[in-house]
Design a protein around this motif. Structure first.
Motif, PDB file in Angstrom:
ATOM      1  N   LEU A   1       0.856  -1.185   0.000  1.00  8.66           N
ATOM      2  CA  LEU A   1       0.000   0.000   0.000  1.00  8.66           C
ATOM      3  C   LEU A   1       0.891   1.234   0.000  1.00  8.66           C
ATOM      4  O   LEU A   1       1.929   1.244   0.650  1.00  8.66           O
ATOM      5  CB  LEU A   1      -0.866   0.031   1.268  1.00  8.66           C
ATOM      6  N   VAL A   2       0.467   2.271  -0.702  1.00  7.54           N
ATOM      7  CA  VAL A   2       1.157   3.566  -0.593  1.00  7.54           C
ATOM      8  C   VAL A   2       0.099   4.625  -0.318  1.00  7.54           C
ATOM      9  O   VAL A   2      -1.057   4.480  -0.716  1.00  7.54           O
ATOM     10  CB  VAL A   2       1.955   3.942  -1.871  1.00  7.54           C
ATOM     11  N   ALA A   3       0.491   5.677   0.398  1.00 11.52           N
ATOM     12  CA  ALA A   3      -0.474   6.725   0.728  1.00 11.52           C
ATOM     13  C   ALA A   3       0.256   8.038   0.976  1.00 11.52           C
ATOM     14  O   ALA A   3       1.461   8.062   1.230  1.00 11.52           O
ATOM     15  CB  ALA A   3      -1.287   6.335   1.967  1.00 11.52           C
ATOM     16  N   ASP A   4      -0.519   9.113   0.894  1.00 10.06           N
ATOM     17  CA  ASP A   4       0.063  10.431   1.115  1.00 10.06           C
ATOM     18  C   ASP A   4      -0.002  10.853   2.570  1.00 10.06           C
ATOM     19  O   ASP A   4       0.616  11.843   2.961  1.00 10.06           O
ATOM     20  CB  ASP A   4      -0.637  11.470   0.229  1.00 10.06           C
ATOM     21  N   SER A   5      -0.774  10.140   3.371  1.00 12.91           N
ATOM     22  CA  SER A   5      -0.857  10.477   4.788  1.00 12.91           C
ATOM     23  C   SER A   5      -1.074   9.208   5.599  1.00 12.91           C
ATOM     24  O   SER A   5      -1.562   8.198   5.074  1.00 12.91           O
ATOM     25  CB  SER A   5      -2.018  11.436   5.044  1.00 12.91           C
ATOM     26  N   GLU A   6      -0.710   9.311   6.875  1.00 14.18           N
ATOM     27  CA  GLU A   6      -0.861   8.188   7.785  1.00 14.18           C
ATOM     28  C   GLU A   6      -2.336   7.786   7.901  1.00 14.18           C
ATOM     29  O   GLU A   6      -2.666   6.605   7.903  1.00 14.18           O
ATOM     30  CB  GLU A   6      -0.322   8.629   9.149  1.00 14.18           C
ATOM     31  N   ASP A   7      -3.204   8.789   7.975  1.00 13.62           N
ATOM     32  CA  ASP A   7      -4.635   8.504   8.081  1.00 13.62           C
ATOM     33  C   ASP A   7      -5.127   7.701   6.886  1.00 13.62           C
ATOM     34  O   ASP A   7      -5.867   6.724   7.036  1.00 13.62           O
ATOM     35  CB  ASP A   7      -5.439   9.810   8.160  1.00 13.62           C
ATOM     36  N   ALA A   8      -4.724   8.139   5.691  1.00 14.78           N
ATOM     37  CA  ALA A   8      -5.150   7.442   4.478  1.00 14.78           C
ATOM     38  C   ALA A   8      -4.626   6.007   4.489  1.00 14.78           C
ATOM     39  O   ALA A   8      -5.330   5.063   4.101  1.00 14.78           O
ATOM     40  CB  ALA A   8      -4.648   8.180   3.241  1.00 14.78           C
ATOM     41  N   LEU A   9      -3.393   5.834   4.947  1.00  9.69           N
ATOM     42  CA  LEU A   9      -2.798   4.497   4.993  1.00  9.69           C
ATOM     43  C   LEU A   9      -3.580   3.590   5.934  1.00  9.69           C
ATOM     44  O   LEU A   9      -3.925   2.454   5.580  1.00  9.69           O
ATOM     45  CB  LEU A   9      -1.335   4.582   5.443  1.00  9.69           C
ATOM     46  N   TYR A  10      -3.885   4.097   7.145  1.00  4.78           N
ATOM     47  CA  TYR A  10      -4.595   3.257   8.112  1.00  4.78           C
ATOM     48  C   TYR A  10      -6.022   2.952   7.641  1.00  4.78           C
ATOM     49  O   TYR A  10      -6.559   1.881   7.918  1.00  4.78           O
ATOM     50  CB  TYR A  10      -4.549   3.874   9.509  1.00  4.78           C
ATOM     51  N   GLU A  11      -6.613   3.871   6.903  1.00  8.93           N
ATOM     52  CA  GLU A  11      -7.936   3.630   6.317  1.00  8.93           C
ATOM     53  C   GLU A  11      -7.854   2.456   5.335  1.00  8.93           C
ATOM     54  O   GLU A  11      -8.716   1.567   5.329  1.00  8.93           O
ATOM     55  CB  GLU A  11      -8.419   4.909   5.612  1.00  8.93           C
ATOM     56  N   GLN A  12      -6.783   2.431   4.528  1.00 10.16           N
ATOM     57  CA  GLN A  12      -6.593   1.333   3.573  1.00 10.16           C
ATOM     58  C   GLN A  12      -6.372   0.006   4.293  1.00 10.16           C
ATOM     59  O   GLN A  12      -6.912  -1.029   3.900  1.00 10.16           O
ATOM     60  CB  GLN A  12      -5.373   1.626   2.686  1.00 10.16           C
ATOM     61  N   ILE A  13      -5.546   0.066   5.345  1.00  7.38           N
ATOM     62  CA  ILE A  13      -5.259  -1.162   6.098  1.00  7.38           C
ATOM     63  C   ILE A  13      -6.555  -1.727   6.685  1.00  7.38           C
ATOM     64  O   ILE A  13      -6.789  -2.934   6.660  1.00  7.38           O
ATOM     65  CB  ILE A  13      -4.197  -0.893   7.194  1.00  7.38           C
ATOM     66  N   LYS A  14      -7.403  -0.817   7.171  1.00  8.45           N
ATOM     67  CA  LYS A  14      -8.683  -1.212   7.747  1.00  8.45           C
ATOM     68  C   LYS A  14      -9.541  -1.963   6.718  1.00  8.45           C
ATOM     69  O   LYS A  14     -10.162  -2.973   7.020  1.00  8.45           O
ATOM     70  CB  LYS A  14      -9.411   0.059   8.197  1.00  8.45           C
TER      71      LYS A  14
END
Lengths: 372, 372
Positions: free
Chosen positions: B345-358
């Motif tokens: 996964l790649v993301a521009d913010s930590e929040d976006a990353l954790y949303e993807q992980i979820k």
């Protein structure tokens, strides 16, 4: 094998098959190739079937689905294979795209603007066509011919004999000259579930008929123009029941986009997508033909470029030292005019991109070098 | 073949060899594998040599340079191969990393903090070691053992007999318990020209001894800590004359970083680099062992993650529908506890990353699911 693994047969074993395989293995797919020797670019990337009598039969037996590298693949062969396993893109896509006359007819039918044209099969026909279409015009073979081969630019009537001698004696097509500002192309993908995705229009620069570099997305393309290009692609994809990647080359003119030609396959002008887009054209082709959902086509960074490595491998160690540059070699011996690989570049700004391109001038034709 | 093409032999044909090949072909390299069957993850990605008598000899003949997938590769075999062709990483790297006692000795020698330890080969030794090191402590086999296998956590003295029965009867190492806040790791690369590059420290979450996911870079790592980790890696790389990727697992403690163990190879905690970094660990390993300049290790986006696919292939079509998610399957049959692939996964913010992980909680162990 994972439960989603499919075996993909590829007719051909060149760089396109190679890059399809590199993109397809991470999805769990397996590859087999119909080739002519064990030295071809795809040879080590799957089960290789060389051109002995039984090879095609064996590849069909190996494969769950078949695809191909070239629009010049025999329609009869594809029809025969399709009796056993699906072949994507299907024979309709091949039938139209391997003949410039049929292709233009399809553009007309779908109201996609293209150059005025006339199919000719004799010197008399040609002379008549020149009168009707006017000069300058481009004379091309209706089938085969790529990278500028099988073409003759007619500027004056006095050249008609010479042109017919050069490439005639077979069916030709005369195409009216298009006054264009840029050469563009668009890559689109459709799967059997009727999902469609589109990459942004890119700008292509040719030299001696060979693509030398691509800028992606093309600079200063309005949303209207992108939408127009996607509408043309949607019409083509649906009309052809196309499954897989379809590429359309276009001219940008003062009157809007004009279609040049299409290819029912992954395309050199889409190679930038490997690192430049979230999902590469190769991965999306594999997804489409194996019944998987299509992937996001958005660029990963604001701008990208692709520079072809032609004839000589060149100073590739310099490429490896550059950040944001990605080397792709095809494992082919050096030979004048041969596509040996390409370099992908990504950047956050146009200036940064052009700076990188300048650093790689050794890979560009002399004219472009002097410009930089 | 392009002029820079080298043939790389790999001892092993699992997912690491597979991903080395996928990264190495674009550089023009060719691959051969020493495997046990034609069903292994690397089997279709190069010349396959299965375990018949002549296989190793034939692979050596095929190869310009040899590498391996496992730190448990025989040092004697590597020494024998090195008489014909270079083997990278060299036997010194293997010698230290395949034995926990030697490894800890090396950490001590290079002043890299690690847990107090004692090598024991009898119940008496073990009892004595427990007295000196104190409890809790972890008892491990000195060689082999991975993903938590061959380990016993000793909490009370009454467990000593049980522990020796469970994994003893061979050389063991007792390691003092480390009170850590996070498990980190760092991947570094050195080539024969003595270039060094380092990836950022990443954060690893294990479950039942198996790595489940990695966050890259690890959150809230000060520059001092990253620099410290790189200094440890430099000391190791230079001491070992290491060529290729070296990975070090570390504990983050209130007293700073404490080394756990190293691996002379590409590592599961570095899989995020395929789409997450400008140059992947796999490509950099290939570059290092074939004498090419090393590539930029910078992340392509602010944050990335890697989630292992364990035991069951799972709802991978959902992964394919997510933008910024990249599927990597290893073409392995499902089996409990087996690493079948991973999702980057790649993301521009930590929040976006954790949303993807979820969204991908189906791939995470139950405890993590309930947390999300």
């Amino acid at each position: 094998m994972t439960p989603i693994t499919k075996k993909i047969g590829v007719l051909g074993a060149g760089q396109l098959g190679r890059m399809l395989a590199i993109a397809g293995y991470p999805l769990g797919q397996k590859f087999g190739f119909l080739g002519t020797s064990h030295d071809e670019p795809s040879a080590l990337l799957g089960q290789m079937y060389t051109d002995e009598v039984e090879s095609l039969k064996d590849l069909v037996k190996f494969s769950d689905v078949m695809t191909y590298e070239s629009e010049n693949t025999s329609v009869e062969m594809v029809r025969e294979i399709a009796r056993s396993i699906p072949v994507y893109p299907g024979e309709k896509s091949l039938y139209y795209s391997q003949h410039r006359g049929r292709e233009k007819g399809l553009f007309d039918e779908l109201s996609i603007p293209c150059a005025p044209y006339q199919v000719v099969d004799s010197l008399e026909n040609l002379t008549q066509a020149v009168d009707e279409i006017g000069l300058p015009a481009v004379l091309k073979t209706t089938t085969e011919g790529y990278d500028g081969k099988g073409q003759f630019v007619l500027k004056e009537k006095s050249q008609i004999d010479q042109a017919w001698k050069a490439i005639g004696g077979r069916e030709l097509i005369l195409e009216g000259f298009i006054d264009f500002s840029r050469e563009l192309s668009i890559v689109a993908v459709r799967n059997a579930d009727n999902e469609h995705v589109y990459y942004p229009l890119v700008q292509n620069v040719h030299h001696d008929g060979i693509l030398r570099y691509t800028i992606a997305p093309a600079r200063q393309i309005s949303e209207t123009v992108q939408t127009q290009a996607e509408a043309y692609m949607k019409a083509l994809l649906d009309k052809l029941d196309h499954v897989g990647v379809l590429t359309l080359e276009l001219f940008e003119t003062v009157d809007g986009l004009v279609a040049n030609e299409m290819a029912p396959r992954v395309h050199n002008s889409g190679h930038w997508t490997i690192e430049g887009a979230l999902t590469s054209q190769f991965e999306n082709h594999v997804r489409a033909i194996t019944g998987l959902p299509l992937g996001d086509t958005s660029p990963r960074q604001p701008v990208a470029a692709m520079i072809n490595i032609i004839g000589e491998t060149g100073p590739v160690a310099e490429v490896l030292k550059m950040p944001n540059a990605f080397l792709h070699l095809y494992d082919k011996a050096e030979r004048a005019g041969r596509k040996l690989g390409h370099i992908n570049l990504v950047a956050d700004s146009e200036d940064a991109l052009y700076e990188q391109i300048k650093q790689l001038s050794a890979f560009l034709p002399a004219e472009d070098k002097s410009e930089s």
